[in-house]
Design a protein around this motif. Structure first.
Motif, PDB file in Angstrom:
ATOM      1  N   GLN A 164      19.908  12.138  38.867  1.00 22.53           N
ATOM      2  CA  GLN A 164      19.845  12.037  40.324  1.00 22.53           C
ATOM      3  C   GLN A 164      19.277  13.313  40.948  1.00 22.53           C
ATOM      4  N   LYS A 216      15.566  13.519  40.224  1.00 17.96           N
ATOM      5  CA  LYS A 216      14.763  12.542  40.957  1.00 17.96           C
ATOM      6  C   LYS A 216      14.683  12.894  42.444  1.00 17.96           C
ATOM      7  N   LYS A 217      15.850  13.168  43.057  1.00 15.89           N
ATOM      8  CA  LYS A 217      15.885  13.323  44.512  1.00 15.89           C
ATOM      9  C   LYS A 217      15.681  14.769  44.975  1.00 15.89           C
ATOM     10  N   LYS A 223      14.371  17.303  42.887  1.00 19.31           N
ATOM     11  CA  LYS A 223      13.427  18.005  42.007  1.00 19.31           C
ATOM     12  C   LYS A 223      14.098  19.203  41.315  1.00 19.31           C
ATOM     13  N   GLU A 257      21.779  18.834  51.508  1.00 24.53           N
ATOM     14  CA  GLU A 257      20.922  17.782  50.924  1.00 24.53           C
ATOM     15  C   GLU A 257      21.483  17.361  49.568  1.00 24.53           C
ATOM     16  N   THR A 258      21.847  18.353  48.750  1.00 21.40           N
ATOM     17  CA  THR A 258      22.359  18.037  47.421  1.00 21.40           C
ATOM     18  C   THR A 258      23.602  17.167  47.502  1.00 21.40           C
ATOM     19  N   VAL A 276      22.862  13.613  48.281  1.00 14.91           N
ATOM     20  CA  VAL A 276      22.264  12.934  47.139  1.00 14.91           C
ATOM     21  C   VAL A 276      23.337  12.591  46.095  1.00 14.91           C
ATOM     22  N   ASP A 312      25.549   9.585  46.898  1.00 15.39           N
ATOM     23  CA  ASP A 312      25.024   8.244  46.596  1.00 15.39           C
ATOM     24  C   ASP A 312      25.643   7.676  45.322  1.00 15.39           C
TER      25      ASP A 312
END
Length: 454
Positions: free
Chosen positions: A323, A326-327, A329, A348-349, A352, A355
């Protein structure tokens, strides 16, 4: 230049360049040819050369403060940050040099500030402040050695002369020509650029896994997990020396366990004075490592499980890595480093990662935990928190209290009777250090670490 009084056990010659770090030990040390193992500058010579580099800044600082440089010849104080760090694998990739250990250690210093106390004035005036205390450019190497940082005997043998020179300089004043006039300087040394492993090594404490979790207070791991926030800094170099004497002599004829409890994990002779503080870079890294593990546990809903199999844990980890790659980088790393830590610890992390977290309630808790962390972090990261983030400084204790509450309730499955060394320091000791030193970030080991690459 000269020292008044003259430095004890240090030659008064001043035209010395790079010298052999073993300071005249001729015999070969174990299997290593002795003359290949270490190189250093004499500490006083290195400091003089640093001051001469700053000569223009000093003169300009005097002018800016409206001081007449012809009257300011004494009362200068120089504050020096010291850093020391192991450099891991430095083996020759191909080449037939002498057989030396494949590990190296680097000891360096940074001139942090210069102040002057003019005759008859109450307050000392700052005439130089290092604008970039964590840059490898302000960080001056003093000693490079091929030694494994875990090899205590070797490390102490090589740094011994450095410690002796430093001790002599603390008792003396430097007379040096700056701007065409002789001026006198006193030095204050603050060993703050050490990670926890090195502090423990230098100060004679047990290794990082010890029940005595902290290099600043006497708390045990289980005490620190019960009471996460309320501790004050009590350890010091002097106290460690006294405790080592008690450990060595056992004056009350106690059993090993009683004795260890009395000296709170001091079990070797402290050898170099470090400042009881927290290293911002390693704090970042240590806490990010912990969050990375919390993320895995939350993906696997660890709070409902008792003892998941290894395979299952591995699945959680690879789900997280996938994850993040992918989201965000973010490529997985073998060992957590500063850059990864900085990118992992963001809003942001956590979005992600959420999810992959099934329960809404847990997602909310995880986001709150990260939000609190991000409120706390600038306080120990910033070079000058009072200027850069005054509100966060004010709210720090409140935030750390709430953070601790979350750990001991929502995340109890992970912090029941245990806590990591750096989380304890982050929650318990930051406000006191910031109040005492004005900053934690400025005193970090970062400059020395970047210098390793050079």
């Amino acid at each position: 230049f000269e020292w008044q009084p003259a430095l004890k056990n240090v030659s008064s010659s001043w035209n010395v360049g790079i010298i052999d770090g073993l300071s005249g030990w001729t015999a070969s040390v174990e299997d290593v040819p002795a003359d290949t193992i270490s190189r250093r500058f004499r500490y006083d010579v290195a400091l003089v050369s640093a001051l001469k580099d700053l000569e223009e800044d000093i003169m300009e600082g005097l002018r800016e403060r409206g001081l007449d440089d012809s009257t300011c010849t004494s009362g200068f104080t120089v504050v020096v940050k010291e850093s020391c760090d192991g450099m891991g694998d430095v083996s020759e990739k191909h080449g037939g040099g002498p057989a030396v250990p494949e590990k190296a250690v680097r000891f360096s210093f940074t001139v942090m500030s210069i102040t002057i106390q003019a005759e008859g004035e109450e307050e000392a005036v700052t005439i130089f402040q290092e604008p970039k205390p964590n840059s490898e450019l302000s960080c001056r190497p003093l000693c490079l050695m091929f030694v494994d940082e875990s090899d205590h005997e070797m490390l102490t043998a090589i740094l011994g002369p450095v410690v002796a020179e430093r001790r002599a300089m603390k008792e003396s004043r430097l007379i040096l020509s700056i701007g065409g006039l002789l001026r006198s300087f006193r030095f204050f040394f603050r060993g703050t650029g050490y990670d926890e492993k090195m502090v423990r090594e230098m100060e004679g404490l047990e290794a990082s896994g010890s029940t005595y979790i902290c290099t600043l207070c006497d708390s045990t791991r289980s005490e620190a997990s019960q009471n996460m926030v309320l501790h004050s800094i009590t350890r010091s170099h002097e106290e460690n020396l006294e405790r080592y004497e008690i450990w060595r002599t056992n004056p009350f004829s106690e059993s090993a366990d009683e004795l260890r409890d009395r000296v709170k994990g001091v079990s070797a002779k402290p050898f170099l004075e470090t400042q009881p503080t927290l290293d911002a870079l390693h704090c970042d890294i240590g806490n990010a490592t912990e969050f990375y593990k919390i993320f895995q546990d939350e993906i696997g809903e660890m709070y409902q499980k008792s003892n998941p199999a290894r395979e299952e844990r591995r699945r959680w980890r690879s789900a997280l890595d996938k994850q993040l790659r992918k989201k965000m980088k973010l490529k997985p790393v073998m060992r957590m480093n500063g850059n990864y830590a900085r990118r992992l610890m963001t809003r942001e992390t956590v979005e992600v990662v959420c999810d992959l977290v099934p329960s809404e309630e847990r997602r909310k808790a995880l986001k709150e935990l990260m939000e609190l962390y991000l409120q706390m972090k600038p306080v120990w990261r910033s070079t000058c928190p009072a200027r850069d983030c005054p509100d966060q400084v004010c709210r720090y204790s409140f935030n750390s209290q709430r953070f601790a509450e979350l750990l001991s309730t929502t995340f109890k499955y992970r912090y029941d009777g245990k806590i990591t060394n750096y989380l304890h320091k982050t929650l318990a000791h930051v406000p006191e250090i910031v109040e005492r030193d004005g900053s934690i970030g400025a005193w970090a080991s970062e400059g020395n670490e970047s210098g390793n690459k050079l």
